[in-house]
Design an enzyme around this catalytic site. Sequence first.
Site, mmCIF file in Angstrom:
data_model
loop_
_atom_site.group_PDB
_atom_site.id
_atom_site.type_symbol
_atom_site.label_atom_id
_atom_site.label_comp_id
_atom_site.label_asym_id
_atom_site.label_seq_id
_atom_site.Cartn_x
_atom_site.Cartn_y
_atom_site.Cartn_z
ATOM 1 N N LYS A 173 0.849 -1.202 0.000
ATOM 2 C CA LYS A 173 0.000 0.000 0.000
ATOM 3 C C LYS A 173 0.875 1.240 0.000
ATOM 4 O O LYS A 173 1.581 1.500 0.981
ATOM 5 C CB LYS A 173 -0.886 0.024 1.247
ATOM 6 C CG LYS A 173 -1.873 1.187 1.217
ATOM 7 C CD LYS A 173 -2.560 1.380 2.551
ATOM 8 C CE LYS A 173 -1.985 2.514 3.349
ATOM 9 N NZ LYS A 173 -1.943 3.818 2.687
ATOM 10 N N GLU A 248 9.924 0.735 10.571
ATOM 11 C CA GLU A 248 10.921 1.807 10.437
ATOM 12 C C GLU A 248 10.201 3.118 10.618
ATOM 13 O O GLU A 248 9.439 3.546 9.754
ATOM 14 C CB GLU A 248 11.591 1.735 9.070
ATOM 15 C CG GLU A 248 12.545 0.578 8.971
ATOM 16 C CD GLU A 248 12.586 0.047 7.576
ATOM 17 O OE1 GLU A 248 12.850 0.836 6.670
ATOM 18 O OE2 GLU A 248 12.307 -1.138 7.400
ATOM 19 N N CYS A 282 13.700 10.828 7.221
ATOM 20 C CA CYS A 282 13.640 10.280 8.587
ATOM 21 C C CYS A 282 14.979 10.280 9.302
ATOM 22 O O CYS A 282 15.043 10.439 10.511
ATOM 23 C CB CYS A 282 13.116 8.851 8.536
ATOM 24 S SG CYS A 282 14.183 7.755 7.567
ATOM 25 N N GLU A 381 10.161 15.075 16.327
ATOM 26 C CA GLU A 381 10.486 15.153 14.901
ATOM 27 C C GLU A 381 9.734 16.320 14.250
ATOM 28 O O GLU A 381 8.517 16.434 14.386
ATOM 29 C CB GLU A 381 10.075 13.838 14.227
ATOM 30 C CG GLU A 381 10.491 13.739 12.774
ATOM 31 C CD GLU A 381 10.066 12.416 12.143
ATOM 32 O OE1 GLU A 381 8.874 12.069 12.196
ATOM 33 O OE2 GLU A 381 10.942 11.713 11.607
#
Length: 477
Positions: A173, A248, A282, A381
């Site tokens: 997906k 992840e 990331c 983040e």
Amino acid sequence: METYRQFINGAFVDSHSAEWIEVENPFTNAIISRVPRGDKEDAYAALEAANKAQTAWAARPAAERAGYLKQMAALIRGNRVALARTLAAEQAKVLPLAQVEIDVTAEYFDYYAGWARIFEGEIIQSDRPNENIFLFRKPIGVVAGICPWNFPFFVMARKVAPALLSGCSIVLKPSSTTPNTTFEFAKMAASLGLPPGVLNFVAGSGRTLGSALVSSPLTDMVTLTGSVEAGQEIIRATADNVTKVSLELGGKAPAIVFADADLDLAVKGVLDSRVIFSGQVCNCAERAYVQAGVYEEFMEKFTQAMKNVRFGDPFADPAPDMSSQIDRSQQEKIDAMVKRALADGAQALTGGKAADTGSGYFYEPTVLVNCRQEMEIVQKEVFGPVIPVLPFTEYEEAIALANDCEYGLTSSVFTNNVNTVMQALRDLKFGETYVNREHFEGMQGFHAGWRKSGIGGADGKHGLMEYMQSQVAYVQF
Ligand code: NAD
């Protein structure tokens, strides 16, 4: 405008849902394609096809499976320019970087094809006479691969290549924000004569189609690249079936600059790590710690370098350094975080606000000082071209500040002292550490986060093993 359909059991088919998701070009704000807002029926159809196909696929020699990966690499190379343009349009990635992503993805398929004749089981010494203990490596089965929007083409390959090579089948997906390159790849893969059901692509939202994929008993493994929140939801959704997860997730990577570092190299390393793809990576430096003694000089050079960053049209030639954020919500999220930091005492040496450019969701490259370790901007983040920089005095202080974080994906150190390097590699609690270079991993490494940055990982030998399970046989003769 391109309309994509689900790719299930070797054919493009209509979704069970009559709804669509529109895909926006983040720079022009034009709607450029639409994909089905697939529902759980689509998920189940794809999983059933994958389940049916998997045993026969695994029975083929690995080298034969690798043959398909090599063909995928060749098809990508044959369409490399068109794919890069599709990628640049769906996510405002500057064209040269989009081209790198496409080219590395072709390499990635070739790289994993090369593993076909290399991965091995084990023969283990038994405690009994006339007995061998064999450890076989078997594919885990049906994989649900869930992708983010930031490296949609590469992360697709990061899941498809090891899954198919190991003998798994996969339902993938893409993010609904950036599905176009994945479905262009589906068109190419459809021409390869893969056994139907081995490789499936379905579009839809994470909450409906995604959660149906991950909570189905037909799914043997879920591999997600995405946010911590999605990872937590997936851990909960896979609990009933005790399904394997490989996650992840996000990061808040520290870059530590010691006083003996090559400062120009450090400035470039941190800069490249912060503005590549508009800060939406990331593993890239999200906070910096600079040793007293070189702090002022570093800040002067680094702030100037951030001021010099050019942003604009991802298709411009020469290319700008970065382009738009992915969408309005990301731009607003970044701005809100910076505003809260400023209200809490931070000072912006440059940037500090959204850029008014007429189109696109730009955010100015931003350097923040006067930040405290406990502030949100240092702990959470941002995923944008914003970096808080904090001073430190002693080695121990820098390591403690770097490790003081719920994420543990990547980190970097800049120093010319080999003892400092080795000590930092001993003391830093991150899955990856870069020494005297920008943050960016290689396909032969192992990209795996500590703490909330994930479970398991991708790339290299260890990434391939994620898709395998062991079977041990005790054989008397
Ligand atoms: P996201 O978590 O919002 O979405 C990722 C994918 O998960 C999407 O396809 C989404 O539809 C799906 N999803 C969301 N909730 C789900 C659920 N409950 N069940 C099943 N699927 C679900 O992440 P994003 O905004 O697309 O990507 C940005 C995030 O990804 C950042 O946090 C970034 O750090 C992280 N990321 C990590 C890595 C890495 O290698 N560690 C690489 C790239 C991006």
